[in-house]
Design a protein around this motif. Structure first.
Motif: not given
Length: 276
Positions: A251-257, A232-236, A166-177
């Motif tokens: 997201g709701q359509s994939r939450a049960g995957n 995930m369903r609650m958060l969405l 499950h994912l819930m993000n907008r920010d990311h780490v583009p490269t490894a430290p």
């Protein structure tokens, strides 16, 4: 040979609280992460004799309130998710994030015996603490098929090369430290998880060809191994206004995957702590 009745002491660095609906049904982050650890430990204990059952204690610390472990007698620490933006640590009112980054850097460099795990915001904090970056990216939500590289397959024991989280993000780490190795990617981010090996197992920029789970010092995941379909369903639903109807409905359509949080990531966490 199994370690007789291993007991692990784990510090949980809590960076936020779940939305109301999740907290009412599934509890706070202490309960949520305890459930992840308990359920991923059960099948491991089923393979162990009665006198070598593994147990653990999970001790929560509210780092938003700048409450931290007083000692270092821990086997591991877990840094939770948060709605906060990790790279805004220099902004007014975000001093707690800066202190958390400094604390993670201190533990990672001065207390290498302590294993470190980070989830989502925790993954980003680890990157910032260890010389990496965190930036805004495309929003990602719900149960998603992620790609494991060769190293990731070994870390997680998944030959198919697919990790479902499950994912819930907008920010990311583009490269490894420096000294880290990326192990997971998505369609929108090249770095959905990374590892750092103990110094004795590290050889320059290349990961070791052969390693044991306990050779891993730090494991981070942009995805959420602790989330369930219900969460995930609650958060969405709670973030419909923020995310928009299109993103929420998708997201709701994939939450049960399929969700590999317990069976794969949870198992790997225990292996890194020396419980297999």
């Amino acid at each position: 040979m199994c370690e007789p009745s291993p007991r692990r002491r784990i510090a949980l660095l809590i960076c936020d609280v779940p939305v109301d609906a999740i907290r009412e049904k599934h509890g706070d982050y202490t309960r949520i992460f305890r459930t992840l650890l308990e359920e991923s430990l059960q099948p491991i204990n089923h393979t162990r004799s009665a006198d070598s059952q593994a147990t653990f204690t999970l001790e929560p610390f509210d780092v938003y309130a700048q409450i931290y472990p007083k000692g270092d007698d821990y086997d591991a620490m877990i840094i939770t998710e948060a709605a906060a933006t990790a790279y805004e640590y220099d902004q007014p009112g975000k001093e707690w994030i800066k202190k958390l980054i400094e604390y993670v850097r201190y533990v990672a460099t001065e207390k290498p015996r302590i294993k470190i795990f980070g989830v989502c915001f925790g993954h980003q904090v680890i990157a910032l603490a260890m010389g990496g970056t965190c930036v805004r990216n495309t929003r990602e939500v719900s149960a998603t098929k992620l790609r494991l590289n060769v190293l990731g397959k070994k870390v997680y024991g998944v030959e198919s090369g697919v990790l479902n989280l499950h994912l819930m993000n907008r920010d990311h780490v583009p490269t490894a430290p420096p000294s880290f190795h990326i192990i997971v990617s998505s369609n929108h981010s090249p770095n959905h998880g990374m590892v750092r090996f103990s110094q004795s197992e590290s050889s320059g920029d290349a990961p070791p060809l052969n390693f044991r789970p306990t050779d891993i010092h730090i494991l981070s995941s942009q995805g959420h191994p602790e989330f369930t379909e219900s969460m995930m369903r609650m958060l969405l639903s709670a973030r419909r206004e923020l995310l928009g109807t299109e993103v929420v409905d998708d997201g709701q359509s994939r939450a049960g995957n399929q969700n590999d949080g317990i069976a794969v990531v949870g198992k790997a966490i225990w292996g890194i702590m020396g419980v297999e």
